[in-house]
Design a protein around this motif. Sequence first.
Motif, mmCIF file in Angstrom:
data_model
loop_
_atom_site.group_PDB
_atom_site.id
_atom_site.type_symbol
_atom_site.label_atom_id
_atom_site.label_comp_id
_atom_site.label_asym_id
_atom_site.label_seq_id
_atom_site.Cartn_x
_atom_site.Cartn_y
_atom_site.Cartn_z
ATOM 1 N N ALA A 11 33.696 27.969 39.986
ATOM 2 C CA ALA A 11 34.845 28.514 40.729
ATOM 3 C C ALA A 11 34.551 29.879 41.318
ATOM 4 O O ALA A 11 35.246 30.340 42.208
ATOM 5 C CB ALA A 11 36.061 28.608 39.812
ATOM 6 N N ALA A 12 33.499 30.571 40.828
ATOM 7 C CA ALA A 12 33.192 31.905 41.327
ATOM 8 C C ALA A 12 32.474 31.869 42.657
ATOM 9 O O ALA A 12 32.326 32.900 43.305
ATOM 10 C CB ALA A 12 32.350 32.668 40.303
ATOM 11 N N ASP A 34 39.555 36.969 41.812
ATOM 12 C CA ASP A 34 40.520 38.053 41.930
ATOM 13 C C ASP A 34 39.880 39.427 41.842
ATOM 14 O O ASP A 34 40.404 40.393 42.371
ATOM 15 C CB ASP A 34 41.593 37.930 40.846
ATOM 16 C CG ASP A 34 42.409 36.659 41.035
ATOM 17 O OD1 ASP A 34 42.439 36.166 42.180
ATOM 18 O OD2 ASP A 34 42.978 36.169 40.036
ATOM 19 N N GLY A 35 38.770 39.536 41.174
ATOM 20 C CA GLY A 35 38.161 40.845 41.011
ATOM 21 C C GLY A 35 36.916 40.757 40.162
ATOM 22 O O GLY A 35 36.353 39.686 39.934
ATOM 23 N N VAL A 48 38.622 45.655 46.900
ATOM 24 C CA VAL A 48 37.338 45.428 47.573
ATOM 25 C C VAL A 48 37.008 46.647 48.423
ATOM 26 O O VAL A 48 37.814 47.079 49.256
ATOM 27 C CB VAL A 48 37.389 44.158 48.440
ATOM 28 C CG1 VAL A 48 36.065 43.976 49.182
ATOM 29 C CG2 VAL A 48 37.701 42.949 47.577
ATOM 30 N N HIS A 49 35.781 47.151 48.186
ATOM 31 C CA HIS A 49 35.328 48.300 48.967
ATOM 32 C C HIS A 49 34.653 47.842 50.263
ATOM 33 O O HIS A 49 34.926 48.376 51.347
ATOM 34 C CB HIS A 49 34.339 49.140 48.142
ATOM 35 C CG HIS A 49 33.756 50.302 48.887
ATOM 36 N ND1 HIS A 49 32.560 50.233 49.589
ATOM 37 C CD2 HIS A 49 34.205 51.580 49.053
ATOM 38 C CE1 HIS A 49 32.302 51.397 50.134
ATOM 39 N NE2 HIS A 49 33.286 52.255 49.829
ATOM 40 N N CYS A 50 33.741 46.803 50.176
ATOM 41 C CA CYS A 50 33.049 46.284 51.347
ATOM 42 C C CYS A 50 32.408 44.956 50.996
ATOM 43 O O CYS A 50 32.396 44.528 49.834
ATOM 44 C CB CYS A 50 32.008 47.293 51.865
ATOM 45 S SG CYS A 50 30.666 47.599 50.694
ATOM 46 N N ALA A 88 28.924 46.645 42.489
ATOM 47 C CA ALA A 88 28.755 45.304 43.048
ATOM 48 C C ALA A 88 29.057 44.276 41.969
ATOM 49 O O ALA A 88 28.693 44.443 40.801
ATOM 50 C CB ALA A 88 27.342 45.112 43.582
ATOM 51 N N GLU A 89 29.752 43.226 42.385
ATOM 52 C CA GLU A 89 30.050 42.172 41.419
ATOM 53 C C GLU A 89 28.801 41.308 41.180
ATOM 54 O O GLU A 89 27.966 41.124 42.057
ATOM 55 C CB GLU A 89 31.191 41.289 41.926
ATOM 56 C CG GLU A 89 30.845 40.464 43.143
ATOM 57 C CD GLU A 89 31.928 39.458 43.488
ATOM 58 O OE1 GLU A 89 32.660 39.038 42.581
ATOM 59 O OE2 GLU A 89 32.038 39.104 44.690
ATOM 60 N N GLN A 90 28.677 40.794 39.951
ATOM 61 C CA GLN A 90 27.603 39.880 39.592
ATOM 62 C C GLN A 90 28.226 38.566 39.149
ATOM 63 O O GLN A 90 29.167 38.552 38.349
ATOM 64 C CB GLN A 90 26.737 40.475 38.459
ATOM 65 C CG GLN A 90 26.133 41.836 38.763
ATOM 66 C CD GLN A 90 25.189 41.792 39.957
ATOM 67 O OE1 GLN A 90 24.597 40.763 40.267
ATOM 68 N NE2 GLN A 90 25.051 42.930 40.638
ATOM 69 N N ILE A 91 27.693 37.479 39.705
ATOM 70 C CA ILE A 91 28.215 36.148 39.394
ATOM 71 C C ILE A 91 27.457 35.595 38.191
ATOM 72 O O ILE A 91 26.216 35.533 38.211
ATOM 73 C CB ILE A 91 28.062 35.227 40.605
ATOM 74 C CG1 ILE A 91 28.830 35.815 41.798
ATOM 75 C CG2 ILE A 91 28.547 33.824 40.288
ATOM 76 C CD1 ILE A 91 28.620 35.060 43.074
#
Length: 529
Positions: A11-12, A34-35, A48-50, A88-91
Amino acid sequence: MSVADLLFSDAAVEVERLTLAQDEVLVAARARGDGAVCPECGRRSSRVHCYYDRRLSDRPIAGRRLQIRLRARRFTCENTACSHRTFAEQIPELTCRYARRTEALTGLLTDIALFLGGRPGARLADRMSMAVGKDSMLRLIRALPEPDHGSVQVLGVDEFALRRRRKYAAILIGMVTHRPVDVLADRTAATFESWLRRHPEVQMICRDRAGSFRDGACAGAPQAKQVADIWHVLHNLAEAVERIVGRHRAELREPLPMSADATPAGETSATEVDIHGRPRPLVARTHERYQQIHERIQRGDSLRAIARELRLSRGTVVRFAEAAEVGELLSAATDRPSMIDDYRLYLHHRWLEGCTNASALTREIQQLGYRGGPGTVQRHLRAYRTGAIPTNAPLPQLTVRRVTNWIMRRPEHLTDTERKSLDDLCDRSPVLAITTEYARRLAVILRERNNEHLAFEVWLADVRLDGQRELRTLAGGMRRDRAAILTALTTTHSSGAVEGNVTRIKLLKRQMYGRANFDLLRRRILLSP
């Protein structure tokens, strides 16, 4: 459902586009959710920044490289006290910081690197449509954490060659798991002692009879019992027996009936002269050196001074000094194994029957299995042509290695022919008879392991009284190692698991072509399945 949907069903991640090229599959995807959680403070943020693009390599599909173009997000941390302004997000199970490969591809390449090494692993990966360099494969190995083996109470230790006869290392094995625990950079007693002091939980040490491991274990783990490997003790016994048999190899010949043209007993042997009846250079030099060395010994010179004066190695001087007579040295020099040994008796009888043509005799013994040429047969028959027909010839089966094998094998495993040949040899040679008795007595004690402490002590005392010098030297070393050998007679532990790992190390070394650093070899030993 498309291949991309099957691959990214998490789902990510959401697959936006799938493109098939000639040799690769391009997947455009974007992160959703969502975040994300800030890696510094642990607070979740949805601001979200970018956005930015990441290119990731994944495991191939249908023989084609898989490239993922991921539109990732950078979030603003809403915790004003956090030192990270953005992150930065990590999946999960797909990305990690600074990585250009997915975790699945990294794990696959790591397994290949552990199995094959750098360059062979890179070649296999390229054939599997995974482009990677040999240095990257090695970096994957070095990035792995070392395994934690926990407490090791029963330890096995042995050496292996980094460069044969030049540099050696030591392997430590957990005897319960049969897995490597550590690899030491050398085989010295001080290094082994230092490792044992850091692991006071060791209660038993299985080793060969190397003095460095014995001394290191005594100093570093005085509380641990040492177990000498039975196979190594038997191997040392076989080496001593082989040296004794080799020293008396002249007695392996069975006398043959003397012909009318045979050389009378007491004259120079045909093996000690050339075709012109002159002493062979090796024989003459052996006589001269034997006389020189023993004259200086009687004069009181030391072996080191004799070696320096005659420009010989100390080992050569010791060998000449220990020889009771020059015949012991000549038998080793003139009775060396040859491919024609098994056919000398046949050639002897054929010569007495009147067949003197070397080419014809060569063709006859080639049908019996001889793999040499006529030149060797001609050289062997030179003594016959000069009239010096030998009075004896070696039996085909009586070689030093074969007689040693008969002595060391269990008597019930010998065939009737082998048993009779060994009995005849012992009847002709009292030295080999007493050696056979002592070797079999010790072999029974070691193989049965019936806690034969008294029998072992009696064997040591008997050998000290009337055993050959090779057996006395062996017994002296066994006295220094008495405790470890006696412990081996009452336990089932051995160094078999250690020897198996040493064999595996040889395979790893050959895969690495001997060019890897010690730290890389150590990691492959510890981490390879």
